[in-house]
Scaffold this active site. Structure first.
Site, PDB file in Angstrom:
ATOM      1  N   SER A  82       1.022  -0.940   0.120  1.00  0.00           N
ATOM      2  CA  SER A  82      -0.361   0.274  -0.069  1.00  0.00           C
ATOM      3  C   SER A  82       0.736   1.161  -0.444  1.00  0.00           C
ATOM      4  O   SER A  82       1.349   1.089   0.670  1.00  0.00           O
ATOM      5  CB  SER A  82      -0.736  -0.214   1.326  1.00  0.00           C
ATOM      6  OG  SER A  82      -1.855   0.954   1.577  1.00  0.00           O
ATOM      7  N   TYR A 116      -3.000  -0.940  10.198  1.00  0.00           N
ATOM      8  CA  TYR A 116      -3.015  -1.123   9.189  1.00  0.00           C
ATOM      9  C   TYR A 116      -1.712  -0.891   8.894  1.00  0.00           C
ATOM     10  O   TYR A 116      -0.989  -1.301   8.054  1.00  0.00           O
ATOM     11  CB  TYR A 116      -4.014  -0.663   7.997  1.00  0.00           C
ATOM     12  CG  TYR A 116      -4.081  -1.034   6.754  1.00  0.00           C
ATOM     13  CD1 TYR A 116      -4.549  -1.540   6.743  1.00  0.00           C
ATOM     14  CD2 TYR A 116      -3.635  -0.035   5.981  1.00  0.00           C
ATOM     15  CE1 TYR A 116      -4.706  -1.991   4.736  1.00  0.00           C
ATOM     16  CE2 TYR A 116      -3.748  -0.528   4.656  1.00  0.00           C
ATOM     17  CZ  TYR A 116      -4.462  -1.483   3.742  1.00  0.00           C
ATOM     18  OH  TYR A 116      -4.106  -0.958   2.684  1.00  0.00           O
TER      19      TYR A 116
HETATM   20  C1  BGC Z   1      -6.409   1.440   2.043  1.00  0.00           C
HETATM   21  C2  BGC Z   1      -7.895   1.853   1.753  1.00  0.00           C
HETATM   22  C3  BGC Z   1      -6.999   4.166   1.247  1.00  0.00           C
HETATM   23  C4  BGC Z   1      -5.538   3.695   0.217  1.00  0.00           C
HETATM   24  C5  BGC Z   1      -4.788   5.001   0.281  1.00  0.00           C
HETATM   25  C6  BGC Z   1      -4.983   1.938   1.100  1.00  0.00           C
HETATM   26  O1  BGC Z   1      -4.241   0.633   1.150  1.00  0.00           O
HETATM   27  O2  BGC Z   1      -6.648   0.191   1.833  1.00  0.00           O
HETATM   28  O3  BGC Z   1      -8.289   2.376   2.806  1.00  0.00           O
HETATM   29  O4  BGC Z   1      -8.163   4.324   0.425  1.00  0.00           O
HETATM   30  O5  BGC Z   1      -4.481   3.060   1.023  1.00  0.00           O
HETATM   31  O6  BGC Z   1      -4.990   5.662   1.657  1.00  0.00           O
END
Ligand code: BGC
Length: 264
Positions: free
Chosen positions: A149, A162
């Site tokens: 991410s 996360y």
């Molecule tokens: C998350 C999303 C978020 C995006 C940008 C992703 O890894 O799961 O919820 O919108 O990152 O912030």
């Protein structure tokens, strides 16, 4: 581009995983469609993939469960003969302010997003090392693609579980890339930005939310699952055979500190 290769995509019954599994099939790979809940959706993905004339089946497994991951890869070796590509995609969010976050919320996200990738990478790597390079199939002995991410590097208030999991994925990926490269195994990550999927529906499903989200995206559009799926196919293919230990951000420029376009 992936003809004759065998791919496993975790969390493949929705969002980025779904698009990736379909794109793998379109590129010629046989595909295992992993899911943990949502068997009907997984079956539909299998049908879409089979329409390309390749093989596919759905496999239920919780990626954070050691035995279930081992069984998933063992079945793949039995049914498809081997594995060439592991897309460790399954992931989730359990958002909360730090002072409200329970240990269970912390643990669940780390278990699925980080430990799950460790387990999937480990089981795939065992088969890659055992089999080695088969030149007619690919220049490498196997590819592990970690779904990371932008939050691998962007801190994210209210999402410490996360963001920590994705920061961990970055180091997991680099360490495995270093460790496995001598076996001709390529480990890389894809770092999606804001992609239109169920995980972040609140961030794009109303015009106001989308407008505020777009302030973080220099390229001016929210991403589609296919933006990521296409990057995964490219990363898995021999076109990118010399790419080892890299995170490819596919984010419309979200990692470019967009606040600094006018400030600073
Ligand atoms: C998350 C999303 C978020 C995006 C940008 C992703 O890894 O799961 O919820 O919108 O990152 O912030």
């Amino acid at each position: 581009m992936l003809r004759g290769q065998k791919a496993c995509v975790t969390g493949a019954n929705s969002g980025i995983g779904l698009a990736t599994a379909v794109a793998m099939g379109r590129a010629g790979a046989d595909v295992v469609v992993n899911y943990v809940v949502g068997a009907d959706e997984a079956d539909k993905v299998v049908e879409q993939i089979e329409a390309f004339g390749v093989r596919a089946y759905a496999h239920e497994a919780d990626v954070s469960d050691e035995q279930q991951v081992a069984d998933m890869v063992a079945r793949m070796v039995k049914e498809f003969g081997t594995i060439d590509i592991m897309v460790a995609n399954a992931g989730l969010q359990r958002d909360s302010a730090l002072t409200e976050m329970t240990l269970a919320e912390w643990q669940k996200v780390i278990d699925v997003n980080l430990t799950g990738q460790f387990l999937c990478a480990r089981e795939a790597a065992k088969e890659f090392v055992r089999r080695g390079v088969v030149e007619e199939v690919s220049r490498s002995a196997g590819k592990i693609i970690c779904m990371s991410s932008v939050h691998q590097i962007i801190p994210w208030s209210g999402h410490v579980n996360y963001a920590s999991s994705k920061g961990g994925v970055g180091m997991l990926m680099q360490t495995l890339a270093q460790e496995l490269a001598p076996h001709k195994i390529r480990v890389n990550a894809i770092g999606p930005g804001a992609i239109r999927t169920p995980i972040n529906r609140d961030a794009w499903s109303t015009p106001q939310a989308e407008a505020s989200l777009l302030q973080l995206i220099p390229y001016g559009r929210v991403g589609d699952p296919d933006d990521i799926a296409n990057a995964v196919v490219a990363m898995a293919s021999d076109l990118l055979d010399y790419v080892v230990g890299t995170t490819l951000y596919v984010d419309g420029g979200m990692t470019l500190f967009p606040g600094f376009a006018t400030g600073g």
